[in-house]
Design an enzyme around this catalytic site. Sequence first.
Site, PDB file in Angstrom:
ATOM      1  N   TYR A 167       0.831  -1.215   0.000  1.00 59.45           N
ATOM      2  CA  TYR A 167       0.000   0.000   0.000  1.00 59.45           C
ATOM      3  C   TYR A 167       0.868   1.269   0.000  1.00 59.45           C
ATOM      4  O   TYR A 167       0.729   2.122  -0.890  1.00 59.45           O
ATOM      5  CB  TYR A 167      -0.955  -0.021   1.202  1.00 59.45           C
ATOM      6  N   GLU A 174       2.265   6.369  -7.073  1.00 63.81           N
ATOM      7  CA  GLU A 174       1.222   7.252  -7.613  1.00 63.81           C
ATOM      8  C   GLU A 174       1.580   8.725  -7.383  1.00 63.81           C
ATOM      9  O   GLU A 174       1.490   9.557  -8.299  1.00 63.81           O
ATOM     10  CB  GLU A 174      -0.126   6.927  -6.960  1.00 63.81           C
TER      11      GLU A 174
END
Length: 245
Positions: A167, A174
């Site tokens: 995660y 991103e």
Amino acid sequence: MASSEEDGGGNGAVEEKENGKKKKLGALATTWLIFYNVAMTAGWLVLGIAMVRFYIQKGTHRGLFRSVQKTLKFFQTFALLEVIHCAVGIVRTSVLVTGVQVSSRIFMVWFIAHSIKQIQNEESVILFLVVWTVTEITRYSFYTFNLLNHLPYFIKWARYNFFIVLYPAGVAGELLTIYAALPYVKKTGMFSLRLPNKYNVSFDYYYFLIIVMMSYVPLFPQLYFHMLRQRRRVLHGEVIVEKDD
Ligand SMILES: CCCCCCCCCCCCC[C@@H](O)CC(=O)SCCNC(=O)CCNC(=O)[C@H](O)C(C)(C)COP(=O)(O)OP(=O)(O)OC[C@H]1O[C@@H](n2cnc3c(N)ncnc32)[C@H](O)[C@@H]1OP(=O)(O)O
């Protein structure tokens, strides 16, 4: 008496009919979810294999996004169905949590990686692509085996442990990608609306991206802690009292 018998018989019939309907809906929903999860596992597996093959053949990550983008766009966009699954109640997950997760991915695929060609060869793109692929192969195979009541422990373990590292790694990929896109967005003024115009509104995609980056600060921990709670519930059998959305 007669009437109560009648009532009783009538209610029983209604109940049976309702139960039948529920069972039918349950079976239908389960069949659909098995199909959906098998298709998604296969899609992400194809993507993973294509990435490995590309890297072995070319020896570079340059051009990798371009070569796998069709498969990525198709399967990531298809994941919008997950929000519908929650909304209609066939999976027990929050619409809000799923909505944030899916919309941030769709945004990355279409409004960043697809729209800004200059950043497609950034290492950060490869980082989030690899992370998403490992996550989704694990997640969808977990759901599939779970629905079939034959869940190997290592898949369950992987589903509720990999995310601890993946995660933050995915989020880093991103955010770095959006950051790399900023100069191009500023230079081209893409997706922006300047005044004066006939609608009398202005929109600056550059500042919008900065707001999106900042929104990771409050939103990401919520997703992460949600997953940590799921982990405690599934791996350690803790009873979690979920708050309503
Ligand atoms: C417009 C611009 C928007 C910009 C927004 C910007 C803000 C963004 C901030 C957020 C950043 C996110 C970044 C993210 O993209 C990065 C990554 O993904 S990196 C890779 C690591 N990622 C993960 O590990 C993803 C983890 N996320 C998830 O698993 C889910 O998406 C999530 C919704 C977060 C949580 O999943 P869920 O609550 O569903 O947990 P469970 O898997 O335990 O499932 C709960 C129960 O539901 C059943 N279920 C769910 N889905 C299915 C299915 N498809 N088929 C069958 N069953 C399903 C599941 O079995 C559980 O059932 P039960 O309770 O009976 O056990």
